[in-house]
Design a protein around this motif. Structure first.
Motif, mmCIF file in Angstrom:
data_model
loop_
_atom_site.group_PDB
_atom_site.id
_atom_site.type_symbol
_atom_site.label_atom_id
_atom_site.label_comp_id
_atom_site.label_asym_id
_atom_site.label_seq_id
_atom_site.Cartn_x
_atom_site.Cartn_y
_atom_site.Cartn_z
ATOM 1 N N LEU A 248 0.812 -1.204 0.000
ATOM 2 C CA LEU A 248 0.000 0.000 0.000
ATOM 3 C C LEU A 248 0.854 1.266 0.000
ATOM 4 C CD1 LEU A 248 -2.975 0.986 0.198
ATOM 5 C CD2 LEU A 248 -2.648 1.083 2.677
ATOM 6 N N ALA A 249 0.397 2.280 -0.745
ATOM 7 C CA ALA A 249 0.970 3.633 -0.723
ATOM 8 C C ALA A 249 2.414 3.687 -1.193
ATOM 9 C CB ALA A 249 0.845 4.233 0.677
ATOM 10 N N THR A 250 2.767 2.917 -2.229
ATOM 11 C CA THR A 250 4.125 2.935 -2.751
ATOM 12 C C THR A 250 4.353 4.057 -3.760
ATOM 13 O OG1 THR A 250 3.461 1.331 -4.437
ATOM 14 C CG2 THR A 250 4.485 0.472 -2.425
ATOM 15 N N ARG A 251 3.265 4.653 -4.277
ATOM 16 C CA ARG A 251 3.400 5.726 -5.247
ATOM 17 C C ARG A 251 3.001 7.060 -4.592
ATOM 18 N NH1 ARG A 251 4.166 4.592 -10.391
ATOM 19 N NH2 ARG A 251 2.904 6.360 -11.051
ATOM 20 N N ASN A 252 2.651 8.075 -5.378
ATOM 21 C CA ASN A 252 2.368 9.396 -4.819
ATOM 22 C C ASN A 252 1.238 9.328 -3.788
ATOM 23 O OD1 ASN A 252 4.319 10.495 -6.421
ATOM 24 N ND2 ASN A 252 2.929 11.367 -7.927
ATOM 25 N N THR A 253 1.583 9.545 -2.544
ATOM 26 C CA THR A 253 0.645 9.458 -1.428
ATOM 27 C C THR A 253 0.884 10.645 -0.503
ATOM 28 O OG1 THR A 253 0.620 7.033 -1.569
ATOM 29 C CG2 THR A 253 -0.098 8.033 0.515
#
Length: 383
Positions: free
Chosen positions: A93-98
């Motif tokens: 979860l949330a490995t990219r733009n977060t």
């Protein structure tokens, strides 16, 4: 029975606002899968190349985002985006733009979290083969290979201490509103949040200006890294074998794109510098450029691209180049079939591999002088 009905009515009344608040949530993403035929190519020492076939996910992603109107043109914004590895099912979860932040239509956006740097944003839209095995980040943005020994640094394809085309954590960023086509962005990356006594805390700055007014696009960007102690934070030294903690590296680049009728052209040039060498000499600094073109006709398009990276510092035969050719067929506005061929040719003292950005870790490095290549056949569906 009557008591149960009353209890259900109360529960519904209490939970209704929560469901109403969720009405501002948008679900989005893309599924980009391909079947790749890869060959690592023979190297300068005569070691034969190895062939492999695989299914790749090519940065497939799923995201949630939303906003709340706070009045007077101000809104609270948030986003949670993760990479979805369709081929393996290994997802985090949330490995990219977060991020979370505030946005004002006239003042701009401030956000905190994990996010692409302005330097990266400045030219990503120019890459005709973005998020595939032919992605130009095989040679652009500074390549940070793994398992590097200091004595063979250049021979293993290391070109920077920390990637300049990155998506770091612990980011504080500002993005201006579009002003007659011009947008400015700046970001600070806090490194070594858990550093212990005696460790050097790294950090990074990144700024960019982008002008987007059809048919022209232009950008200029700069980024600076202060490298921290190994394992101390988001801006770390290349490896324990090379002691550069506390030293710096920087990069600047310019990008341009132009669309005229059915033709789209793209160009990007970057230069990196560092003080890793003896007496502060430039050790891995290099230049690189990218040229691309696309011709669209009906629901189809033909694309080609050429990337070239120069020698690393004063090390000879550490240059490389890559050529890519592709064909797209649009089944709809959201679904595209694609086919491509790409080949990367290394100098006899360098070992770059084809892009691993989103392809599930294609390891195409086969030693100095190798020329890895790949065919890729796939589809991309956005939602």
């Amino acid at each position: 029975m009557q008591k149960k009905i009353i209890a259900l009515a109360i529960a519904a009344a209490v939970s209704a606002p929560a469901f109403a608040d969720n009405s501002n949530v948008t679900i989005y993403g893309q599924a980009r899968v391909s079947f790749d035929l890869v060959n690592t190519g023979a190297n300068a020492a005569g070691t034969a190349g190895v062939s492999a076939n695989k299914v790749s996910s090519n940065t497939s992603r799923l995201g949630l985002k939303g906003s709340e109107d706070l009045g007077d043109g101000l809104a609270a914004i948030w986003q949670i985006e993760q990479q979805i590895d369709i081929d393996t099912g290994a997802n985090t979860l949330a490995t990219r733009n977060t991020f979370a932040g505030l946005k004002n239509e006239s003042a701009g956006t401030v956000l905190m979290g994990r996010h692409d740097t302005p330097y990266k944003l400045a030219t990503r839209k120019l890459d005709m083969f973005a998020d595939t095995i032919a992605d130009n980040r095989s040679l652009m943005g500074g390549v940070s290979a793994t398992n590097i020994a200091a004595a063979t640094l250049a021979a293993n394809g290391k070109s920077v201490g920390s990637s300049f085309d990155g998506r770091p954590t612990n980011v504080l960023a500002y993005i201006s509103p579009a002003m007659s086509g011009f947008t400015a962005a700046a970001a600070y990356v806090a490194g070594a949040e858990t550093a212990t006594a005696g460790q050097i805390k790294g950090n990074a700055w990144s700024v960019a200006g982008m002008y987007d007014a059809a048919p022209f696009y232009g950008s200029l960007a700069y980024e600076n890294h202060k490298l921290g102690s190994v394992g101390s934070g988001t801006v770390a030294a290349p490896g324990a074998a090379l002691n550069v903690a506390g030293l710096t590296e920087s990069a600047w680049k310019i990008g341009a794109g132009y669309t005229i009728d059915a033709f789209t052209l793209g160009f990007a040039y970057e230069r990196t510098n560092d003080n890793f060498g003896a007496a502060g000499a430039n050790f891995l600094g290099h230049n690189a450029y990218y040229l691309s073109g696309k011709y669209s006709f009906g629901t189809d398009a033909v694309k080609l691209a050429y990337t070239k990276v120069g020698k690393l510092g004063a090390a000879v035969n550490t240059d490389a180049k890559q050529f890519s050719l592709g064909y797209d067929h649009n089944l709809s506005k959201r679904t595209t079939l694609f086919a491509l061929y790409t080949k990367l040719s290394n100098g006899t003292a360098v070992n770059y591999g084809l892009s691993t950005n989103g392809t599930g870790g294609n390891n195409t490095q086969n030693g100095a002088g190798a020329s890895p290549s790949a065919w890729s056949f796939g589809m991309n569906h956005t939602f």
